[in-house]
Scaffold this motif. Structure first.
Motif, PDB file in Angstrom:
ATOM      1  N   LEU A  41       0.571  -1.007   0.259  1.00  0.00           N
ATOM      2  CA  LEU A  41       0.100  -0.251  -0.375  1.00  0.00           C
ATOM      3  C   LEU A  41       0.908   1.228  -0.105  1.00  0.00           C
ATOM      4  O   LEU A  41       1.830   1.638   0.697  1.00  0.00           O
ATOM      5  N   LEU A  99       0.515   5.281   0.186  1.00  0.00           N
ATOM      6  CA  LEU A  99      -0.387   6.631   0.688  1.00  0.00           C
ATOM      7  C   LEU A  99       0.566   7.912   0.935  1.00  0.00           C
ATOM      8  O   LEU A  99       1.135   7.944   1.242  1.00  0.00           O
ATOM      9  N   LEU A 152     -10.290  11.143  14.117  1.00  0.00           N
ATOM     10  CA  LEU A 152      -9.451  10.521  14.618  1.00  0.00           C
ATOM     11  C   LEU A 152      -9.902  10.232  15.800  1.00  0.00           C
ATOM     12  O   LEU A 152     -10.131   9.764  16.345  1.00  0.00           O
ATOM     13  N   TRP A 180      -3.554  11.489  11.346  1.00  0.00           N
ATOM     14  CA  TRP A 180      -5.120  11.376  10.059  1.00  0.00           C
ATOM     15  C   TRP A 180      -4.633  10.196   8.639  1.00  0.00           C
ATOM     16  O   TRP A 180      -5.016   8.865   8.728  1.00  0.00           O
ATOM     17  N   LEU A 181      -3.029  10.588   8.117  1.00  0.00           N
ATOM     18  CA  LEU A 181      -3.133   9.484   7.504  1.00  0.00           C
ATOM     19  C   LEU A 181      -2.949   8.636   8.100  1.00  0.00           C
ATOM     20  O   LEU A 181      -2.983   7.287   7.039  1.00  0.00           O
ATOM     21  N   MET A 232      -3.610   6.618  10.173  1.00  0.00           N
ATOM     22  CA  MET A 232      -5.443   5.988  11.046  1.00  0.00           C
ATOM     23  C   MET A 232      -5.464   5.402   9.116  1.00  0.00           C
ATOM     24  O   MET A 232      -6.414   4.573   8.993  1.00  0.00           O
ATOM     25  N   LEU A 233      -5.715   6.479   8.128  1.00  0.00           N
ATOM     26  CA  LEU A 233      -6.528   6.124   7.220  1.00  0.00           C
ATOM     27  C   LEU A 233      -5.395   4.666   6.485  1.00  0.00           C
ATOM     28  O   LEU A 233      -6.015   3.768   5.690  1.00  0.00           O
ATOM     29  N   ARG A 234      -4.269   5.016   6.916  1.00  0.00           N
ATOM     30  CA  ARG A 234      -3.049   3.658   6.075  1.00  0.00           C
ATOM     31  C   ARG A 234      -3.739   2.435   6.946  1.00  0.00           C
ATOM     32  O   ARG A 234      -3.564   1.011   6.131  1.00  0.00           O
ATOM     33  N   LYS A 235      -3.511   2.939   7.661  1.00  0.00           N
ATOM     34  CA  LYS A 235      -4.103   1.474   9.138  1.00  0.00           C
ATOM     35  C   LYS A 235      -5.334   0.834   8.956  1.00  0.00           C
ATOM     36  O   LYS A 235      -5.097  -0.360   8.613  1.00  0.00           O
ATOM     37  N   ALA A 236      -6.627   1.358   8.255  1.00  0.00           N
ATOM     38  CA  ALA A 236      -7.677   1.399   8.134  1.00  0.00           C
ATOM     39  C   ALA A 236      -8.210   0.421   6.817  1.00  0.00           C
ATOM     40  O   ALA A 236      -8.908  -1.019   6.558  1.00  0.00           O
ATOM     41  N   LEU A 237      -7.272   1.313   5.579  1.00  0.00           N
ATOM     42  CA  LEU A 237      -6.879   0.988   4.166  1.00  0.00           C
ATOM     43  C   LEU A 237      -6.718  -0.143   4.146  1.00  0.00           C
ATOM     44  O   LEU A 237      -6.038  -1.713   3.621  1.00  0.00           O
ATOM     45  N   SER A 238      -5.163  -0.763   4.969  1.00  0.00           N
ATOM     46  CA  SER A 238      -4.119  -1.642   4.776  1.00  0.00           C
ATOM     47  C   SER A 238      -4.941  -2.760   5.802  1.00  0.00           C
ATOM     48  O   SER A 238      -5.506  -4.089   5.065  1.00  0.00           O
ATOM     49  N   ALA A 239      -5.926  -2.610   6.313  1.00  0.00           N
ATOM     50  CA  ALA A 239      -7.013  -3.913   7.635  1.00  0.00           C
ATOM     51  C   ALA A 239      -7.934  -4.152   6.079  1.00  0.00           C
ATOM     52  O   ALA A 239      -7.957  -5.601   5.934  1.00  0.00           O
TER      53      ALA A 239
END
Lengths: 158, 116
Positions: free
Chosen positions: A4, A6, A135, B81-82, B84-91
């Protein structure tokens, strides 16, 4: 995890790329078939998506409702703008936390990459207030996952 | 938008750095700030104005007082925030790998015809 990528594009966009070991047709379908979406678009472990409406046609509606299984959850609504099977999806979405966040314009493309697919998703970077709201809801979930990992670690100890 | 020149100029002064260190402990009034620094309130207020213009502190009005606090770090907040987004998308995408593997090309073609 290294699959991934980003990145921010200026201070207004986020670009996500990810490779998949399946043809663009399959990856596209996994983004437009509610039965399939409910299997993976779940966020943290333990969450489910009891309601998944995905009318994959221009103007079609999107509604995803997530539940943490303990009475907690939130939902998202959206509309499709453009669909090019099996290469491109443009849609608008907003989350309710519980107040609606500003519209997020998302363009997702699926490109053939060898025997697999390179997916690129470009979306709006939410404003500061929206990031804070996200958040706050996300941190609770993140902490929950942290506790689960801690429990796992403790069980591994002699 | 924070101007880096303003930020560095504001941080160049030892008294202003000490004020920021004090504010890291929590919101404070000008009067409370003036005491440990043995400075007059107008002198402290001038320093606070520089810090405020640099976007390093925020002030609000509470009666006749104007308590100040540290401004949240905009860059750090975007990074959080990024992350958190990375974590959610990775999962999500790790899960999608499994869904795609289970779909298989033959099942995919047949199912698509039958759905419409």
């Amino acid at each position: 995890m290294t699959k991934l990528s980003l990145k921010t594009e200026g201070d207004r966009f986020v670009v996500v790329t990810r490779r998949f070991a399946a043809a663009p047709e399959a990856v596209y379908r996994a983004h437009t078939d509610p039965k399939l979406i409910q299997k993976w678009m779940l966020g943290p472990d333990g969450w489910t998506m009891p309601v998944c409406i995905n009318e994959a046609r221009p103007g079609g509606k999107i509604r995803y409702e997530w539940s943490d299984g303990n009475g907690g959850g939130f939902y998202l609504t959206g509309e499709f703008v453009e669909l090019v099977p099996f290469s491109r999806i443009v849609h608008v979405e907003r989350m309710y936390l519980p107040d609606p966040t500003p519209d997020n314009h998302v363009t997702t493309t699926f490109a053939k990459d060898g025997t697999g697919t390179l997916m690129t998703m470009r979306m709006s970077l939410p404003d500061a207030a929206t990031r804070t709201a996200m958040l706050q809801s996300g941190m609770e979930h993140g902490m929950e996952a942290g506790y689960v990992r801690l429990e796992d670690m403790l069980q591994l100890r002699p | 938008m924070r101007n880096l020149d303003h930020t560095f100029a504001a941080l160049a002064d030892p008294t202003r750095r000490a004020i920021l260190a004090r504010l890291a402990l929590g919101e404070t009034t000008v009067m409370e700030l003036a005491q440990p620094f043995e400075m007059t309130q107008p002198a402290i207020s001038r320093h606070l104005k520089v810090l405020e213009d640099a976007g390093l502190i925020l002030r609000r009005v509470e009666g006749t007082k104007r308590p100040c606090r540290l401004a949240p770090d905009a860059t750090r907040e975007v990074d959080a925030w990024l992350a958190m987004l990375r974590k959610a998308l990775s999962a999500n995408y790790d899960r999608l790998d499994g869904v795609l593997a289970a779909m298989g090309p033959a099942k995919h073609a047949k199912k698509r015809k039958g759905r419409r």
